[in-house]
Design an enzyme around this catalytic site. Structure first.
Site, PDB file in Angstrom:
ATOM      1  N   HIS A  95      39.281 -49.215 -94.244  1.00 53.46           N
ATOM      2  CA  HIS A  95      40.594 -49.706 -94.690  1.00 53.46           C
ATOM      3  C   HIS A  95      41.711 -48.693 -94.393  1.00 53.46           C
ATOM      4  CE1 HIS A  95      40.148 -53.587 -96.598  1.00 53.46           C
ATOM      5  NE2 HIS A  95      39.197 -53.183 -97.425  1.00 53.46           N
ATOM      6  N   HIS A  97      33.128 -49.216 -95.406  1.00 48.91           N
ATOM      7  CA  HIS A  97      34.114 -50.279 -95.586  1.00 48.91           C
ATOM      8  C   HIS A  97      35.442 -49.716 -96.124  1.00 48.91           C
ATOM      9  CE1 HIS A  97      35.339 -54.493 -96.560  1.00 48.91           C
ATOM     10  NE2 HIS A  97      36.045 -53.849 -97.486  1.00 48.91           N
ATOM     11  N   GLU A  98      35.349 -48.964 -97.198  1.00 51.76           N
ATOM     12  CA  GLU A  98      36.598 -48.462 -97.804  1.00 51.76           C
ATOM     13  C   GLU A  98      37.300 -47.470 -96.881  1.00 51.76           C
ATOM     14  OE1 GLU A  98      37.387 -50.337-100.059  1.00 51.76           O
ATOM     15  OE2 GLU A  98      35.418 -51.076-100.642  1.00 51.76           O
ATOM     16  N   TYR A 152      36.225 -62.041 -95.448  1.00 51.57           N
ATOM     17  CA  TYR A 152      35.447 -60.883 -94.981  1.00 51.57           C
ATOM     18  C   TYR A 152      34.563 -61.262 -93.789  1.00 51.57           C
ATOM     19  CZ  TYR A 152      36.411 -58.398 -99.405  1.00 51.57           C
ATOM     20  OH  TYR A 152      37.005 -57.771-100.461  1.00 51.57           O
ATOM     21  N   GLU A 159      40.573 -57.722 -94.819  1.00 54.00           N
ATOM     22  CA  GLU A 159      39.145 -57.661 -95.154  1.00 54.00           C
ATOM     23  C   GLU A 159      38.224 -58.026 -93.981  1.00 54.00           C
ATOM     24  OE1 GLU A 159      38.217 -56.093 -97.613  1.00 54.00           O
ATOM     25  OE2 GLU A 159      39.954 -56.106 -98.947  1.00 54.00           O
ATOM     26  N   ASP A 176      43.828 -63.607-105.796  1.00 61.32           N
ATOM     27  CA  ASP A 176      42.417 -63.199-105.844  1.00 61.32           C
ATOM     28  C   ASP A 176      41.482 -64.358-105.502  1.00 61.32           C
ATOM     29  OD1 ASP A 176      43.111 -60.673-106.435  1.00 61.32           O
ATOM     30  OD2 ASP A 176      42.526 -60.724-108.541  1.00 61.32           O
ATOM     31  N   GLU A 196      40.110 -49.274-101.804  1.00 62.00           N
ATOM     32  CA  GLU A 196      40.550 -48.342-100.769  1.00 62.00           C
ATOM     33  C   GLU A 196      41.851 -47.621-101.111  1.00 62.00           C
ATOM     34  OE1 GLU A 196      40.447 -51.647-100.718  1.00 62.00           O
ATOM     35  OE2 GLU A 196      42.001 -52.547 -99.467  1.00 62.00           O
TER      36      GLU A 196
END
Ligand code: BES
Ligand code: ZN
Length: 597
Positions: A291, A287-288, A373, A310, A365, A263
């Protein structure tokens, strides 16, 4: 002196509560031969502690050659020890100066940079793109690499004259002729949203505020695929308030792009695996785009709270899909996500299933799993169902407005939720089990369950297929990709491979153009042994694992392969050949699955 609520971030060396970065002015030369960016960054400062004189930044193998103060004198600095995940701390004695300039160059192994050779792109020209989330920005810019610090930026970037440069900023639509580009990003952003791409890129408008950049050979396909982008923007604005970033453009990255999408403000990067030809993978754009509210406007203060980015975004994504493509499709998507989550939770240590996490000392990460999510978005769905949309939608809209351009953590959100939504609605945190949702493992009992009527029809068809074996009786007319995915998931892995061969012959699944279906099908082919029996299927598997580098697609297939002896040998062969084309994020993930040593 402004008062930003800086968080203590376990993944950054920075000390923004002492001196914070407020603006960057980058001047970088892109050297494709040496795989380096080199130049300087002037950093404008904001003091938060009386008489503070030390600026602390994050770096990752940056070769710092010089640090200068506005009067031209050299500033003393100290670069700490290198850590492979966190890089090194750069402390600069800035005295009372209000800016400092760092001259540096990046390492050829910089984790945020992927340098592609002409053979790895569709245009046959070289390509560079950055991926800064979560803590990779420090490998291409010395900065405070924590999402709780925001800054505006300007940049001058010099690239080969036949390439176009783009950033997460106001962008050109044409080559400059000289190869020099000047960017400006007036809205303050956290470091993980810094982005740069350089390649043989062309622009095509999609709507008044949106467009797509891609290499010439994929531009037509991209413009066709993303035609609904403007409609999506209108839909989100209707729900959650104005789009605050001016333009929304998409950049189709080369196939090795390790994510579905990223994003980057004003310029979402997407994988070319979205180009299915039928606009059926637009939920990823949803989704992006989402953001732009959840994440880019209201930002997780540290990666411990990544669910605030997320989970909210996945919730918004499914709401946008409902607005633009209807309830039926949205319900299927929700049900697939619930299947993914149930499957994931079953295999995870309970400590890895919390929304609010403690990732200190670990690569952030590792915490960005589908738990953040899907459990996150289910939590919001649960709240929505408890108070109803007439309360919930305005609540979220006001939340984005109130905390725009600010960091957010779980405790602050909980307090806001309690006073602004639950109390006015007369609902107690206890009756919703809020503590279990935010701080407990697994899924609380009031987690919503989805029952798509379309999936129920697929289930009935699969049940009769398994008794009759009559593939010709399957009525797939009008199926969306979601129904295909659900069908493939429902196939037993031990039913014998002749059924799979019949399905393949009838529906051409191995030659499918939709990668979202293909990854499910190939996974089924590996788990059932079908892929090992038919060379054509094995070939398609190897091709799929080689022609694209999306971690979401690579990971399950390599995992499935290594779970059997003959698959493990095949995984090593394929991976050895494909690995040089993958992004470092992908090799980091797959090295843990496939042992090449
Ligand atoms: N911001 C993420 C990508 C990301 C997450 C990068 C964590 C680095 C660390 C992006 O918005 C995302 O979630 N992408 C998903 C697609 C989405 C539809 C689930 C992906 O790439 O699969
Ligand atoms: Zn996301």
């Amino acid at each position: 002196m402004s008062t930003q609520p800086f968080a203590t971030d376990p993944h950054s060396h920075a000390e923004p509560h002492v001196i914070a970065v407020r603006h960057l002015d980058l001047d970088l030369e892109v050297d494709f031969d040496a795989h380096r960016l080199s130049g300087s960054v002037r950093i404008d400062l904001e003091r938060h502690a009386e008489a503070a004189t030390e600026l602390v930044l994050d770096t990752w193998r940056l070769d710092v050659t010089d640090v200068t103060l506005p009067d031209g004198t050299a500033a003393a600095y100290h670069l700490g020890d290198h850590d492979p995940v966190f890089g090194s701390r750069l402390a600069i004695a800035v005295g009372s100066a209000d800016s400092v300039t760092v001259h540096y160059r990046t390492d050829p192994a910089a984790r945020a940079l992927q340098w592609l050779e002409p053979a790895q792109t569709s245009s046959g020209k070289q390509f560079l793109f950055t991926q800064s989330q979560a803590i990779l920005a420090r490998s291409w810019v010395p900065l405070q690499d924590t999402p709780s610090v925001r800054f505006s930026y300007d940049a001058t970037v010099r690239v080969p004259a036949d390439l176009l440069a783009l950033m997460s900023a106001a962008n050109p639509t044409e080559r400059s002729g000289t190869g020099t580009y000047r960017f400006s990003m007036p809205q303050r952003v956290p470091s993980y949203l810094m982005a740069l791409a350089v390649g043989d890129l062309e622009f095509r408008p999609l709507g008044a505020r949106s467009g797509v950049y891609a290499e010439p050979t994929v531009l037509d396909a991209a413009a066709h695929e993303f035609a609904d982008t403007e409609a999506m923007m209108t839909a989100v604005e209707r729900l959650y308030g104005p789009y605050r970033w001016d333009r929304y453009d998409l950049l189709v990255a080369p196939p090795s792009f390790p994510f579905g999408g990223m994003e980057n403000p004003r310029l979402t990067f997407v994988t070319p695996t979205l180009l299915a030809g039928d606009r059926s993978l637009m939920s990823l754009v949803a989704h992006e785009l989402a953001h732009s509210w959840s994440g880019n406007l209201v930002t997780n203060a540290t990666w411990n709270d990544v669910w605030l980015n997320e989970g909210f975004t996945t919730y918004l994504e499914t709401r946008i899909v409902e607005e633009v493509y209807g309830d039926e499709l949205a319900t299927m998507l929700l049900q697939l996500y619930r299947q993914d989550l149930d499957h994931l939770l079953a295999g995870l240590d309970p400590s890895a299933t919390l929304l609010a996490q403690d990732l200190a000392g670990r690569d952030p990460d590792e915490g960005a799993t589908r738990v953040a999510y899907d459990k996150g978005s289910l939590f919001l769905r649960m709240l929505e169902q408890a108070v109803g949309r007439p309360r919930f939608d305005p609540f979220l809209r006001a939340y984005f407005e109130r905390y725009a351009f600010r960091p957010m953590d779980t405790a602050t959100f909980l307090a806001h939720l309690t006073t602004e939504l639950l109390e006015p609605a007369g609902v107690s945190p206890e009756e919703l089990d809020l503590d279990a949702w935010l701080h407990g493992p697994g899924l609380p009992a009031n987690a919503p369950v989805w029952k798509s009527a379309a999936f129920a029809r697929v289930d009935r068809q699969v049940a009769s297929l398994l008794t009759t074996g009559a593939v010709a009786d399957l009525d797939t007319s009008g199926w969306s990709p979601y129904e295909w995915i659900h069908m493939v998931r429902a196939l037993p892995r031990d039913a014998g491979t002749s059924l799979l061969a019949d399905l393949d012959a009838a529906f051409g699944l191995t030659q499918g153009r939709n990668d979202e279906i293909l990854v499910e099908w190939l996974g089924c082919a590996v788990e059932s042994g079908y892929a090992f029996e038919v060379p054509r299927v094995d070939g398609a598997l190897a091709d799929f694992l080689t022609r694209q580098g999306r971690v979401k697609y690579l990971r399950p297939l390599y995992r499935a392969l290594v779970s059997t002896d003959r698959g493990a040998a095949r995984a090593r062969e394929i991976y050895a050949a494909a690995r040089p084309g993958y992004h470092s994020v992908a090799t980091g993930a797959i090295d843990r699955i496939v042992d090449l040593s």
